[in-house]
Design a protein around this motif. Structure first.
Motif, PDB file in Angstrom:
ATOM      1  N   LYS A   1      -7.382   6.456  -1.391  1.00 61.75           N
ATOM      2  CA  LYS A   1      -7.861   7.753  -1.847  1.00 61.75           C
ATOM      3  C   LYS A   1      -7.743   8.794  -0.746  1.00 61.75           C
ATOM      4  N   ASN A   2      -8.145   8.421   0.473  1.00 60.74           N
ATOM      5  CA  ASN A   2      -8.138   9.391   1.570  1.00 60.74           C
ATOM      6  C   ASN A   2      -6.745   9.842   1.949  1.00 60.74           C
TER       7      ASN A   2
ATOM      8  N   PHE B   1      -0.228   7.639   6.416  1.00 62.36           N
ATOM      9  CA  PHE B   1      -0.689   6.259   6.279  1.00 62.36           C
ATOM     10  C   PHE B   1      -0.558   5.480   7.610  1.00 62.36           C
TER      11      PHE B   1
ATOM     12  N   ARG C   1       0.838  -1.199   0.000  1.00 63.50           N
ATOM     13  CA  ARG C   1       0.000   0.000   0.000  1.00 63.50           C
ATOM     14  C   ARG C   1       0.871   1.246   0.000  1.00 63.50           C
TER      15      ARG C   1
ATOM     16  N   GLN D   1      -3.434   4.089   9.923  1.00 66.68           N
ATOM     17  CA  GLN D   1      -4.459   5.016  10.400  1.00 66.68           C
ATOM     18  C   GLN D   1      -5.547   5.207   9.363  1.00 66.68           C
ATOM     19  N   GLU D   2      -5.271   4.886   8.116  1.00 68.58           N
ATOM     20  CA  GLU D   2      -6.240   5.109   7.055  1.00 68.58           C
ATOM     21  C   GLU D   2      -6.114   3.976   6.064  1.00 68.58           C
ATOM     22  N   THR D   3      -7.244   3.298   5.853  1.00 65.02           N
ATOM     23  CA  THR D   3      -7.155   2.119   4.978  1.00 65.02           C
ATOM     24  C   THR D   3      -7.602   2.428   3.555  1.00 65.02           C
ATOM     25  N   SER D   4      -8.019   3.670   3.310  1.00 61.31           N
ATOM     26  CA  SER D   4      -8.438   4.046   1.960  1.00 61.31           C
ATOM     27  C   SER D   4      -7.303   4.780   1.276  1.00 61.31           C
TER      28      SER D   4
END
Lengths: 158, 788
Positions: free
Chosen positions: A129-130, A117, A86, A124-127
């Motif tokens: 895009k975000n 990330f 990722r 902390q964020e699995t998207s």
């Protein structure tokens, strides 16, 4: 939790180091040296996991860079591989077909992306895009602030 | 001096042009000098750039501590670009050990309340990465407040900062429990993921928290269901799987909550079965989820059907083409082989096949697992596979493989002959890799198998004729030839057809061993003693033996020399006793199981009838893993056969794991010898011991100063392992006069009811000639009597 992440080249040059545990500079250098040696000695056919001291090391090579994470005994190695992947995807999207040179010359941005990330060794964020949106907005904030307040233009800040 | 205006990327380019390390160093030194002077001028415009350059050079390995305060200034600046680099610098250059880190607490606090969420994010991220316990304590309530904000960008970061706070200061768990519960209600995956991490961390550290959070299990189950069933969500999709990160994290939390709780485990049953059967296994993400599911199923109180499902998943993993998956499967199977033995046995075939895997880590795991699966029924086939494996296995695994085979053979050998054959096979294949204690263990086994003496000695003889390089094999063979030489001579053997061996042949072999440069000193000892023994078993060539023995009387090796001289003496002065002395060894009693203890101390009572001139001679045999030499103390008459060690006296204390060459172990001295605990830079600290009662030890320490100047403000602190209590009494003073003209003494009382091995860490500090010296050392040389 992830204790640290190292990025290094095939020649063993460190390109990024993120430590989530408190260690002295000397200890960090020693660990880095040892680990880099160990990972570089692995043959291409060998598996991506190895046991090192009391930690599990998960590493993967992308082009000329090794991405190496140290996780604890209870952590899931396979999802760590996903985390590494990722992060590479994020770098790729941000820099547009990322290569080692991008990370060398823009190391601070590589850190900023990592810090959007992961936090404290956890995602902390699995998207995807975000994360990218947040970085984009932060970059915009930096630019607009410098325009408004004067001083060096965004190209000249660093 | 003009402020440094070299841009960051320009500097990086410049450094990369350097062709040698020296050139690079020169460039960096110049740049650092410019940066330093720029810092001194306090010009804010280039501070950001300079710190960034410093961070780059720091990554190359150069010191950058003079930039720490500049990071603080950048963090305090109102500019976002400054803060970004400042916080990055703080995370890279400061860690909680430095005092400077405390100075950013206030900035972090302010920034956590900033009106820009990106600034808030920087602050939270820094706290969560490098916050010390003090900082965490100071900012805990701020973090808690941010946990309750409606902004999910901040919420998720606050949650992970809280995780860090909780790791540093577990007492603060209580503070976050209410807020954490409500976090699960949202839809934002980032927040959900962070919330689950937070709850997991709290439950791991505090069982009370676990109880409180058991009630969220239904909610977790629902979230999982939604993830699996919901349609394609491109935002969180990885290879067709919906948010594997969140799924894995939730499975981990379920594991913690379901442990030892039937009711909670029951509630998770369905969803676990669903995940286990429906997850797509073609990509790594799916396998990551399955792996976590298996771990969870095995750890909670799941029903047997579910457990079988889990083991089968692992079985399928073993056949996966991806070596990472195979490795994971092996590791997991190893963990559950004790608890779910039968289920794992079903996959035995696949596991044994993995011994031929190309990846070294998989091979190692397969080896461990294979040993774990051996039982009375499959011992023959398993050992056959393992012996084949031993032939080709990589060097680093040979020792473990050999030991494992011995252990398994000992436990499950179907017949004695099979046992001996197996051991011989191992010795001939991987003889130089077997552990030291194999030799006495094997000898003991052989003596216990009287019906196979002839068979054994013939086989060993043949093996040694073929190859005398493998020391353990040679040692055992030499010993057996010495003991059972007559079977070789008679040439009869029930089990096999054998060749008749002449006396000369036997002596030739032993002499060859003695003279070969490949033989270790211990092996030679064996050979010499065997030769000696043969002097009573053969008839024609006793003179030859006499000659050899006397030659070695002037051998350079002291051990051999001693033996040779003693044997010579046996020939000359005590010839009438020779036969009795060298008669066949009694059957050696079993010395508990074959254990991998590195040193076992035993007493040998064989010389009891021979304690002529020195009464109460107890000969102590020690097998020291470091070198194979047996130390024969007080040995007058040469029955000092190193192989005859495992004879245990009833009142013998078996000292396990003591690497000390405690030569007279088992004999109780009245006084415990003193030790020097510390000796550096002219400061010596000696410990004098006295046992008070059964579990208490009183240590009188004396500190002396051999330097030419006085040592003042001498303070000694001590720490001991858990289960031991320590009490330091007040020292006699704090000044150590120079040149040992006086000393400081202090009493330490140790209470060690569990008889844990005693270790101590000392921290010493003193001031000498105005400067303070601090040192920490470990004291590991406590005599065993202090804690046994």
């Amino acid at each position: 939790m992830m204790q640290f992440m190292l990025l290094f080249s095939r020649q063993g040059k460190l390109r990024l180091q993120k430590w989530y545990v408190p260690l002295s500079d000397k200890e960090k250098k020693k660990i880095t040296r040892e680990l880099v040696q160990t990972v570089l000695a692995r043959k291409p056919k060998m598996c991506s996991f190895l046991e090192w001291r009391d930690l599990k090391i998960v590493y993967k090579r992308y082009a000329s860079l090794y991405f190496c994470c140290a996780i604890e005994d209870q952590d899931n190695e396979l999802i760590t591989l996903e985390i590494i992947h990722r992060y590479v995807e994020l770098l790729d999207k941000y820099f547009g077909s990322v290569c080692e040179l991008d990370i060398i010359f823009n190391f601070e941005k590589a850190y900023f992306i990592l810090d959007e990330f992961l936090l404290g060794g956890e995602a902390q964020e699995t998207s995807k895009k975000n994360v990218l949106k947040a970085i984009e907005q932060a970059d915009l904030l930096q630019e607009s602030q410098n325009e408004d307040w004067g001083g060096l233009s965004s190209d000249d800040i660093l | 001096m003009a402020p440094s205006s070299v841009k960051l990327q320009e500097l990086i380019r410049l450094i990369r042009t350097a062709k040698t390390q020296a050139e690079e160093r020169a460039i960096i030194q110049k740049e650092c000098a410019d940066i330093r002077s720029s810092f001194r001028e306090e010009d804010p415009s280039f501070r950001c750039r300079n710190v960034a350059k410093l961070l780059y050079m720091h990554m190359l390995g150069y010191p950058a501590h003079f930039g720490q305060m500049e990071c603080l200034k950048l963090i305090a600046s109102p500019r976002f670009s400054d803060k970004r680099v400042g916080y990055l610098g703080a995370m890279l250059l400061l860690d909680e050990r430095q005092d400077a880190s405390l100075l950013i607490t206030n900035s972090i606090k302010n920034d956590m309340n900033h009106n820009s969420q990106y600034v808030q994010g920087l602050a939270l991220c820094t706290l969560g990465c490098m916050g010390s316990s003090e900082m965490c304590r100071d900012l805990a309530t701020e973090v808690e407040r941010l946990l309750k904000t409606s902004n999910s960008y901040i919420k998720k970061k606050a949650a992970l900062s809280a995780v860090h706070v909780v790791r540093k200061v577990p007492e603060l768990i209580e503070l976050y429990i209410p807020a954490a519960e409500s976090l699960l209600g949202g839809k934002n995956h980032g927040v959900l993921h962070s919330a689950v991490v937070l709850i997991t961390e709290m439950c791991v550290r505090n069982p009370e928290a676990t109880c409180k959070f058991k009630k969220v299990v239904p909610e977790l189950v629902q979230i999982m269901k939604n993830l699996i069933m919901s349609g394609y969500s491109p935002e969180h999709n990885v290879g067709g799987i919906s948010d594997p990160f969140l799924q894995v994290q939730m499975l981990c939390l379920m594991r913690i909550l379901g442990q030892n709780d039937d009711e909670v485990s029951e509630a998770m049953n369905d969803i676990l079965a669903q995940v286990a059967t429906n997850t797509d296994t073609s990509k790594n993400a799916g396998n990551a989820i399955l792996y976590e599911t298996v771990l969870t199923i095995m750890d909670i109180r799941s029903e047997s059907g579910l457990r079988v499902l889990a083991v089968n998943i692992l079985g399928r993993f073993l056949l996966n083409s991806d070596k990472n998956i195979r490795y994971i499967a092996m590791t997991s199977l190893l963990k559950m082989v004790q608890t779910d033995h039968n289920a794992v046995q079903r996959h035995r075939g696949t596991i044994v096949d993995c011994l031929k895997d190309t990846d070294a880590s998989v091979k190692r795991r397969a080896l461990d697992l294979t040993f774990a699966l051996i039982n009375g029924h499959n011992i023959r086939s398993m050992i056959k596979e393992l012996l084949q494996f031993l032939d080709h296995c990589p060097a680093e695994l040979r020792s473990d493989c050999a030991s494992g085979i011995f252990l398994a053979a000992e436990k499950y050998a179907p017949s004695k002959r099979w046992h001996i054959d197996t051991i011989l096979r191992v010795l001939t294949t991987a003889g130089s890799y077997v552990r030291d204690e194999t030799v006495p263990n094997l000898i003991q086994l052989i003596t216990n198998t009287s019906e196979l003496y002839a068979y054994t000695v013939h086989k060993l003889y043949q093996a040694v004729l073929a190859d005398i390089s493998q020391q353990p094999l040679v040692q055992v063979a030499a010993w057996c030839i010495g003991e059972y030489g007559e079977f070789l001579l008679s040439g009869t053997c029930e089990e096999e057809k054998t060749v008749k061996v002449t006396e000369d042949d036997m002596l030739d072999v032993l002499e060859m061993i003695l003279q070969s440069h490949m033989s270790s000193p211990a092996t030679r000892g064996y050979a010499l003693t065997s030769l000696m023994k043969l002097s009573t078993r053969i008839s024609d060539n006793v003179d030859r033996i006499r000659k050899i023995v006397s030659i070695y009387g002037s051998c350079i090796d002291v051990e051999l020399q001693q033996r040779a001289i003693e044997y010579n003496t046996l020939f000359k002065k005590y010839d009438h006793m020779r036969v009795a002395v060298l008669e066949r060894m009694p059957v050696i009693e079993k010395n508990s199981q074959v254990c991998s203890d590195k040193s076992t101390k035993v007493l040998n009572d064989e010389n009891k009838p021979f304690s002529l001139s020195k009464p109460n001679q107890t000969e102590v045999k020690i097998q020291n893993a470091a070198n194979q030499q047996t130390v024969d103390l007080l040995d007058l008459i040469g029955i000092s056969d190193p192989s005859s060690t495992p004879v245990v006296q009833n009142n013998q204390e078996k000292m396990v794991g003591g690497e000390l060459l405690d030569l007279l172990g088992g004999i109780n001295f009245g006084a415990i010898p003193s030790i020097t605990a510390y000796n550096k830079n002219g400061l010596t600290v000696e410990f004098f011991f006295e046992k008070v009662g059964n579990n208490e030890l009183s240590i009188q320490l004396k500190a002396k100063n051999a330097t030419a100047k006085d040592m003042k403000e001498f303070i000694l602190q001590a720490a001991v392992p858990k289960n031991i209590q320590i009490h330091l009494q007040a020292p006699s003073g704090s000044v150590l006069p120079a040149l040992c003209s006086g000393c400081v003494s202090q009493t330490i009382l140790i209470s060690n009811p569990n008889k844990v091995s005693l270790k101590m860490r000392l921290r010493l500090s003193y001031s000498i000639e105005g400067s303070t010296v601090q040192d920490i050392c470990e004291v590991n040389n406590f005599p065993p009597q202090t804690w046994q």
